[in-house]
Motif scaffolding. Sequence first.
Motif, mmCIF file in Angstrom:
data_model
loop_
_atom_site.group_PDB
_atom_site.id
_atom_site.type_symbol
_atom_site.label_atom_id
_atom_site.label_comp_id
_atom_site.label_asym_id
_atom_site.label_seq_id
_atom_site.Cartn_x
_atom_site.Cartn_y
_atom_site.Cartn_z
ATOM 1 N N VAL A 110 55.199 38.126 53.816
ATOM 2 C CA VAL A 110 54.262 36.946 52.882
ATOM 3 C C VAL A 110 53.157 37.058 54.000
ATOM 4 C CG1 VAL A 110 54.411 35.529 51.224
ATOM 5 C CG2 VAL A 110 57.041 36.887 51.251
ATOM 6 N N GLY A 111 53.547 35.525 54.436
ATOM 7 C CA GLY A 111 52.750 34.937 55.100
ATOM 8 C C GLY A 111 53.090 33.723 56.034
ATOM 9 N N THR A 112 51.665 33.426 56.361
ATOM 10 C CA THR A 112 52.596 31.725 57.306
ATOM 11 C C THR A 112 51.567 30.733 57.162
ATOM 12 O OG1 THR A 112 52.485 31.343 59.642
ATOM 13 C CG2 THR A 112 50.832 32.400 59.116
ATOM 14 N N VAL A 113 52.284 28.969 57.474
ATOM 15 C CA VAL A 113 51.991 28.215 57.107
ATOM 16 C C VAL A 113 51.888 27.458 58.116
ATOM 17 C CG1 VAL A 113 52.064 26.198 55.095
ATOM 18 C CG2 VAL A 113 52.404 28.452 55.002
ATOM 19 N N SER A 114 51.090 26.336 58.354
ATOM 20 C CA SER A 114 51.456 24.850 58.849
ATOM 21 C C SER A 114 50.463 23.619 57.814
ATOM 22 C CB SER A 114 50.586 24.709 60.086
ATOM 23 O OG SER A 114 50.816 23.238 60.854
#
Length: 318
Positions: free
Chosen positions: A219-223
């Motif tokens: 899906v994706g990556t987040v901070s």
Amino acid sequence: MASAAEGAGAPLVLLVHGGAGDVADEGVPRKLEGVRRAAQAGYEVLRGGGAALDAAVAAVHVMEDDDAFNAGYGSVLNVDGEVEMDALVMDGKTLNAGAVGVIPDVRHPIDAARLVMECAPHVLLVGEAAKRFAVARGVEAAPPGALVTPRAQAALRQAVERGDYTMHDTGGSTVGAVAIDSRGHLASATSTGGTSGKMVGRVGDTPLVGCGGYADDTVGTVSTTGHGESIIKTNLAHSIIVLMRQGLSAQDATQRALDELGRRLNNTAGAITLSNKGDVGVAFISKRMSWAYRKGNEMHYGIDPDQHCVEIVQEKEN
């Protein structure tokens, strides 16, 4: 000349934030310079064929060493005037994660978090035990008080005078980085000193998987950054991932999750997001959030709402 990784056509992206909050005007230049340096440092790892996690950690190192930010050197102080830091890393390929909470006196808490991921059977270690674990495996210790800055001391005095310990910014908050490498793998790395005047032993959102950060190659990556207790209550990083899984873009998912946090809890936060296709999301509902990303030969950056600057990076010839 393009590196081998860039030549393969992979969407190399290194995206960082330097914290959401009420950054004073005089702090803006150092913030923007710091996030650009961090994005460049992480991107150089990607250009050399390095892994997304290595790149994200390298970017966070830059900000942990810069007292313009609230991470590592420059971390804000708890009510007793001490530095207690939190950090998290996550690998999108494996979903492996490692974190430390309320860790004292290490130069780079992000390195301690990575060691937990790679060398411990657990996800989260806290306090002096986390420090012992990390230093025994090569993380650089800092002498007591070495991470304390005059700015952090002044912020604590102001918090005491106000009787308000809810402020999460002293000109800079949590720092973070997300990356996609030449193999399409994703990673997230987040580091913070927490909130000025916090209770001794307070653990914020940063070291909690799905709150301070998340990474999933599918899906994706987040901070994330901002008011930690609100981020915990809304599980902000994973909420963004869920919205992306439902079909929203990185930008729309990030903005929608933040708007929901603001509506439900009346607090502020920000986040940076990458999809597994390399699409970028940057959003915040605070006064300011410094951010930057390097993609191809372009460096993008900003700090104010609706600010989006672009510079063409001229690479040095070998």
